[in-house]
Motif scaffolding. Structure first.
Motif, PDB file in Angstrom:
ATOM      1  N   VAL A 107      -4.065  -4.829   7.639  1.00 42.90           N
ATOM      2  CA  VAL A 107      -4.507  -5.963   6.824  1.00 42.90           C
ATOM      3  C   VAL A 107      -3.780  -7.219   7.297  1.00 42.90           C
ATOM      4  O   VAL A 107      -2.684  -7.541   6.837  1.00 42.90           O
ATOM      5  CB  VAL A 107      -4.273  -5.681   5.326  1.00 42.90           C
ATOM      6  N   ALA A 156      -6.832   5.862   5.653  1.00 38.42           N
ATOM      7  CA  ALA A 156      -5.876   6.294   4.621  1.00 38.42           C
ATOM      8  C   ALA A 156      -4.644   6.884   5.311  1.00 38.42           C
ATOM      9  O   ALA A 156      -4.750   7.818   6.097  1.00 38.42           O
ATOM     10  CB  ALA A 156      -6.536   7.330   3.725  1.00 38.42           C
ATOM     11  N   LYS A 179      -7.471  -0.670   8.079  1.00 43.39           N
ATOM     12  CA  LYS A 179      -6.152  -0.063   8.249  1.00 43.39           C
ATOM     13  C   LYS A 179      -5.062  -1.110   8.377  1.00 43.39           C
ATOM     14  O   LYS A 179      -3.955  -0.933   7.916  1.00 43.39           O
ATOM     15  CB  LYS A 179      -6.155   0.838   9.478  1.00 43.39           C
ATOM     16  N   ILE A 224       8.756  -2.176   5.595  1.00 43.76           N
ATOM     17  CA  ILE A 224       8.197  -0.875   5.971  1.00 43.76           C
ATOM     18  C   ILE A 224       6.704  -1.059   6.216  1.00 43.76           C
ATOM     19  O   ILE A 224       5.982  -1.522   5.328  1.00 43.76           O
ATOM     20  CB  ILE A 224       8.433   0.165   4.851  1.00 43.76           C
ATOM     21  N   SER A 225       6.253  -0.712   7.414  1.00 39.52           N
ATOM     22  CA  SER A 225       4.842  -0.927   7.730  1.00 39.52           C
ATOM     23  C   SER A 225       4.408  -0.002   8.856  1.00 39.52           C
ATOM     24  O   SER A 225       5.007  -0.017   9.934  1.00 39.52           O
ATOM     25  CB  SER A 225       4.640  -2.385   8.153  1.00 39.52           C
ATOM     26  N   GLN A 226       3.401   0.789   8.600  1.00 38.10           N
ATOM     27  CA  GLN A 226       2.856   1.660   9.652  1.00 38.10           C
ATOM     28  C   GLN A 226       2.425   0.813  10.840  1.00 38.10           C
ATOM     29  O   GLN A 226       2.858   1.029  11.952  1.00 38.10           O
ATOM     30  CB  GLN A 226       1.673   2.448   9.083  1.00 38.10           C
ATOM     31  N   SER A 227       1.553  -0.161  10.571  1.00 38.55           N
ATOM     32  CA  SER A 227       0.965  -0.941  11.662  1.00 38.55           C
ATOM     33  C   SER A 227       1.940  -1.953  12.245  1.00 38.55           C
ATOM     34  O   SER A 227       1.841  -2.332  13.400  1.00 38.55           O
ATOM     35  CB  SER A 227      -0.256  -1.709  11.149  1.00 38.55           C
ATOM     36  N   GLY A 228       2.870  -2.403  11.409  1.00 37.34           N
ATOM     37  CA  GLY A 228       3.758  -3.482  11.838  1.00 37.34           C
ATOM     38  C   GLY A 228       3.052  -4.823  11.900  1.00 37.34           C
ATOM     39  O   GLY A 228       3.579  -5.789  12.458  1.00 37.34           O
ATOM     40  N   GLY A 271       0.811  -1.226   0.000  1.00 42.65           N
ATOM     41  CA  GLY A 271       0.000   0.000   0.000  1.00 42.65           C
ATOM     42  C   GLY A 271       0.837   1.266   0.000  1.00 42.65           C
ATOM     43  O   GLY A 271       1.836   1.391  -0.700  1.00 42.65           O
ATOM     44  N   GLN A 286       7.631   7.879   7.047  1.00 45.67           N
ATOM     45  CA  GLN A 286       8.405   6.786   6.424  1.00 45.67           C
ATOM     46  C   GLN A 286       9.426   7.365   5.441  1.00 45.67           C
ATOM     47  O   GLN A 286      10.587   6.954   5.409  1.00 45.67           O
ATOM     48  CB  GLN A 286       7.462   5.832   5.683  1.00 45.67           C
ATOM     49  N   THR A 330       3.610  -8.350   4.667  1.00 40.88           N
ATOM     50  CA  THR A 330       4.929  -7.792   5.001  1.00 40.88           C
ATOM     51  C   THR A 330       5.609  -8.672   6.046  1.00 40.88           C
ATOM     52  O   THR A 330       6.813  -8.945   5.966  1.00 40.88           O
ATOM     53  CB  THR A 330       4.782  -6.329   5.477  1.00 40.88           C
TER      54      THR A 330
HETATM   55  C1  G6P Z   1      -3.844  -1.033   4.242  1.00 40.97           C
HETATM   56  C2  G6P Z   1      -4.091   0.410   4.644  1.00 40.97           C
HETATM   57  C3  G6P Z   1      -3.083   1.319   3.939  1.00 40.97           C
HETATM   58  C4  G6P Z   1      -1.675   0.861   4.249  1.00 40.97           C
HETATM   59  C5  G6P Z   1      -1.462  -0.626   3.898  1.00 40.97           C
HETATM   60  C6  G6P Z   1      -0.142  -1.132   4.445  1.00 40.97           C
HETATM   61  O1  G6P Z   1      -4.158  -1.208   2.912  1.00 40.97           O
HETATM   62  O2  G6P Z   1      -5.405   0.798   4.319  1.00 40.97           O
HETATM   63  O3  G6P Z   1      -3.256   2.649   4.391  1.00 40.97           O
HETATM   64  O4  G6P Z   1      -0.759   1.622   3.517  1.00 40.97           O
HETATM   65  O5  G6P Z   1      -2.492  -1.410   4.496  1.00 40.97           O
HETATM   66  O6  G6P Z   1      -0.192  -1.064   5.846  1.00 40.97           O
HETATM   67  P1  G6P Z   1       1.073  -0.980   6.774  1.00 40.97           P
HETATM   68  O7  G6P Z   1       0.507  -0.920   8.159  1.00 40.97           O
HETATM   69  O8  G6P Z   1       1.864  -2.232   6.543  1.00 40.97           O
HETATM   70  O9  G6P Z   1       1.848   0.228   6.422  1.00 40.97           O
END
Ligand code: G6P
Length: 624
Positions: free
Chosen positions: A621, A416, A619, A363-367, A318, A424, A372
Motif C-alpha cells: 500500500v 493476505a 499487497k 515492521i513491514s513485509q514489503s518495506g 495491517g 515477524q 510506515t
Molecule cells: C496491506 C496488505 C497486508 C499487509 C499491510 C501492511 O494491507 O494487504 O497484508 O499486512 O498492507 O503491509 P506491510 O508490507 O507494511 O507489512
C-alpha cells in the motif's frame, strides 16, 4: 500499489512486460496495460480492465511488436478502473508515454493550468498530468537546448524530466518513453519503489525485484530523487539536484521457483506451507547457545546505545501491526522495556514526546507501506533511532532506517500475509531475547527460550496437518455472515489476525477481541449463526478463556476452538476443535496462526473468492 515494468533490449518487449506484470499483479489488479515502440518508433498501446490475463488475451489477438516498452497494473486511486484510466498514459501529441505508481497531490491545479493551455485530458487520473507536463517541458527544453546539450544524446530529455518532476507534489515511481527518442526509457522515483535489472545488451525496470527473477540477477535499487536513463547497453543514474551518481549493482537473491506456484493451487497456500522453512530462515545464524542470546548483524547501534534503550515504539500497518502486538508482549515479558504499538498512519501525524532512550521499530513485509515509511521518517526527524523489520531486501523502509533485521521469508505474493506474519513474530521474539539478555534475563531463561524457538519449525509442520480438519470445519461454517475471534494475552493478537485473514479473503465480517472484553459489546452479536473461534491453548489464562467459552455457549453460539494436543476439556464444550502441538506460551501465536490461516483459506475457496487477489486490496500500500 500499482506495479510498473519497463524493458529495452533485443527481446520482444511485450513478453517480459506481461510476465513482469503477472508477478507484480499483487500490487494492484483492477486494470492493466502496456506500450511498445516498434523499430519505426511508433508507439502502440494495449489496455484492458480487470486482471493481467485479460491483457494477455488481448495481446494474443493483437500482439504489439517492438524491443522497447513499459507496462502497468493498476490499483485505482484517482478515477474508477476503466480502460481510459488504465496506464500507460500519453502526453502532448503522443510525444511522451508514461506509467506511474504513486499519487500526485497537486494534480488538480496542474490539470487546470494545462487544460487552459490547450492540453486535452483523456482520463480522470492524476497520472495524465505528468504525461502532459513532460510533453510541455520537453518542448521547452528542446527549444532552448544549448549547443552542448544538443550534442549529448539525452541531456535534453533529462532536463525535461527534471523540470517535470520539480512541479509535482506527491509520490511517484515513473517510467517514460519518448516518441522522438526511441532508444531510451527513463525511470524516476520519489516515495514509490523502483529497481533496474542489468544484463548484456538489455535493461529492465520494475516496481520490485521479484519481476526480474530469471531475467537477470544484477539489480540496481533506485533511491528517491534519482533519475535513470536506460538504453539497451547503458545505464546512467542522475540525482535531481546533485547530477550524475555512481550506482552500485547488487545481486538478486530471488530465484524463479520462489515466485512460482510450485504445484500449489494458490500462493497463499504455498506460503502457509512454507512456514517451517521461513521460520528456520528467520532464526538462521541468529541464535547463540553459548551466551543464551540472539545475535544480529545489521542493527548498526553500539552496545551502549542498545543498553540505554528505555522505551520501544513498534509501528506498522495491517497484519504487521498484529505482529507488533505480539512483539509488545514478548519484549515486555523478556526485557522489561515498556513498549507502545502504534498504527503508522496515526503515529506519523502525532507528536509524541521525544526521549533519547526511545527506539522505534518499523515492521513491514514489503518495506514500502507509505504510512510506515512516513512514520519512520517523522520519528527520525524528531531524533529517534529507527530500526526496520522488513522482508523485502533493499526496500525503502529498510534503506531509510538506521539499521534493521530482515525476515528472509522469501517473496510473499498472496495478498493476505501469512509466512511474513509468523516470521515477524519470530524476529520480534529474537529481539526480545536479545534485549532481555542485555538486562535481567538469566542464562537459564535464555536457554529455555532458545529451545522453544528451535522446536518451532517442527511444531508448525505438525500444525499444518490440521489442513483436512480446517477444510471440514470450513465447509460447516462457510455460509456464516459474522465470525468472532477471541483470545487472551499472547493470543489476543492471534484473534485479531485470525479475524483479519477471514475478512480479507472471504469478505465475511469478522471481529477479533480479547476474549473477556467480548462481554462489552461483541457478545450482543452471538447467536446460533455466528461462530466464535476461541484460541485456548494451555497456559495461565486457560481457565479464564474457558469461562468465556461458557458465556458464548450459554447464548447458543457455535464455538470452534484451537486447543493443545491432548486437551479433552474444551471438546466437551466446543462444537469443533482443532488441535495444535503444545508449545511455550510465548510462541503460541506462531503455532495458533497456522490453523486460522488454513480455515480462512478454505472458507474463501468454498465461497468462490479469489484467494490470492481479494477485491479492493493490494499487497503493497504505497499511498496514504
Ligand atoms: C496491506 C496488505 C497486508 C499487509 C499491510 C501492511 O494491507 O494487504 O497484508 O499486512 O498492507 O503491509 P506491510 O508490507 O507494511 O507489512
Amino acid at each position: 500499489m500499482c506495479g510498473i515494468v519497463g524493458y529495452i533490449g533485443y527481446r520482444d518487449a511485450s513478453d517480459f512486460l506481461l510476465e513482469g506484470l503477472r508477478r507484480l499483479e499483487y500490487r494492484g489488479y483492477d486494470s492493466a496495460g502496456i506500450a511498445v515502440a516498434n523499430d519505426a518508433s511508433d508507439v502502440s498501446i494495449c489496455k484492458t480492465t480487470g486482471r493481467i490475463e485479460r491483457l494477455a488475451s488481448a495481446l494474443a489477438t493483437s500482439p504489439l511488436e517492438g524491443r522497447v516498452g513499459i507496462g502497468h497494473t493498476r490499483w485505482a486511486t484517482h478515477g474508477p478502473p476503466t480502460e481510459s484510466n488504465a496506464h500507460p498514459h500519453v502526453g502532448g501529441d503522443n510525444v511522451v508515454t508514461i506509467c506511474h505508481n504513486g499519487v500526485i497531490e497537486n494534480f488538480q491545479e496542474l490539470k487546470s493550468r494545462l487544460e487552459s493551455e490547450g492540453y486535452v485530458f483523456q482520463s480522470a487520473t492524476d497520472t495524465e498530468v505528468i504525461a502532459h507536463l513532460a510533453a510541455e517541458c520537453l518542448e521547452k527544453a528542446s527549444a532552448k537546448a544549448s549547443t552542448k546539450e544538443a550534442k549529448q544524446p539525452f541531456a535534453v530529455l533529462v532536463k525535461a524530466v527534471k523540470a517535470t518532476l520539480s512541479q509535482l507534489r506527491g509520490t511517484y515511481g515513473l517510467v517514460l518513453m519518448f516518441r522522438d527518442y526511441p532508444g531510451v526509457i527513463i525511470a524516476a522515483r520519489l516515495g514509490s519503489p523502483l529497481v533496474l535489472g542489468v544484463a548484456e545488451d538489455e535493461h529492465f525496470v520494475a516496481s520490485d525485484a521479484s519481476a526480474l527473477a530469471g531475467y537477470t540477477d544484477k539489480i540496481v535499487y533506485l533511491s528517491d530523487h534519482q533519475i535513470a536513463v536506460v538504453t539497451a547497453d547503458s545505464l546512467q543514474v542522475t540525482h535531481r539536484d546533485l547530477g550524475e551518481v555512481r550506482h552500485s549493482i547488487e545481486s538478486l537473491q530471488i530465484s524463479t521457483p520462489d515466485v512460482d506456484l510450485g504445484g500449489y493451487s494458490h500462493y497463499m497456500l504455498k506460503e502457509i506451507f512454507e512456514q517451517p522453512e521461513s521460520l528456520k530462515n528467520a532464526m538462521r545464524g541468529r541464535l547463540c547457545e553459548d551466551d543464551a542470546t540472539a545475535m544480529f548483524g545489521g542493527l548498526n547501534l553500539t552496545p551502549q546505545q542498545l543498553g540505554g534503550v528505555n522505551r520501544i515504539i513498534l509501528t506498522a500497518c495491517g497484519t504487521s501491526w498484529h505482529a507488533a502486538l505480539v512483539g509488545e508482549y514478548l519484549i515486555e515479558e523478556f526485557a522489561r522495556i515498556p513498549v507502545e504499538v502504534e498504527y503508522a498512519s496515526e503515529l506519523r501525524y502525532r507528536n509524541p514526546p521525544v526521549d533519547p532512550g526511545t527506539l522505534v521499530f518499523a515492521i513491514s513485509q514489503s518495506g514500502e507501506t507509505a504510512d510506515t515509511l512516513g512514520a519512520i521518517r517523522e520519528m527520525k526527524r524528531k531524533g529517534h533511532r529507527t530500526l526496520a523489520i522488513c522482508n523485502t531486501v533493499g526496500s525503502s523502509i529498510a534503506q531509510e532506517a538506521d539499521g534493521g533485521v530482515y525476515l528472509h521469508a522469501g517473496p510473499e505474493i498472496g495478498v493476505a500475509s501469512t509466512k511474513a506474519y509468523t516470521s515477524q513474530c519470530m524476529v520480534l521474539g529474537l529481539l526480545a531475547l536479545y534485549f532481555g539478555r542485555m538486562r535481567h534475563l538469566s542464562f537459564d531463561a535464555g536457554t529455555r527460550i532458545i529451545n522453544a524457538f528451535h522446536a518451532l519449525p517442527s511444531k508448525v509442520r505438525a500444525a499444518l496437518q490440521t489442513d483436512e480438519e480446517c477444510k471440514r470445519i470450513a465447509a460447516k461454517y462457510c455460509n456464516a455472515n459474522n465470525f468472532l475471534y477471541l483470545g487472551r494475552q499472547y493470543n489476543f493478537p492471534t484473534a485479531l489476525e485470525g479475524a483479519l485473514k477471514l475478512k480479507e479473503i472471504s469478505y465475511i465480517h469478522a471481529e477479533g477481541y480479547p476474549a473477556a472484553e467480548m462481554k462489552h459489546g461483541p457478545i450482543a452479536l452471538v447467536d446460533e449463526s455466528t461462530p466464535s473461534v476461541f484460541i485456548v491453548p494451555q497456559g495461565f489464562v486457560y481457565e479464564k478463556v474457558m469461562s468465556n467459552i461458557e458465556e458464548v455457549k450459554a447464548r447458543g453460539g457455535p464455538v470452534i476452538a484451537i486447543v493443545d494436543h491432548g486437551d479433552t476439556r474444551v471438546a466437551e464444550l466446543a462444537d469443533d476443535v482443532i488441535s495444535v502441538p503444545s508449545v511455550e506460551e510465548f510462541v503460541q501465536p506462531i503455532v495458533s496462526a497456522v490453523p486460522l490461516q488454513l480455515l480462512s483459506y478454505h472458507i474463501a475457496l468454498l465461497r468462490g473468492c479469489d484467494v490470492d487477489k481479494p477485491r479492493n486490496l493490494a499487497k503493497s500500500v504505497t499511498v496514504e
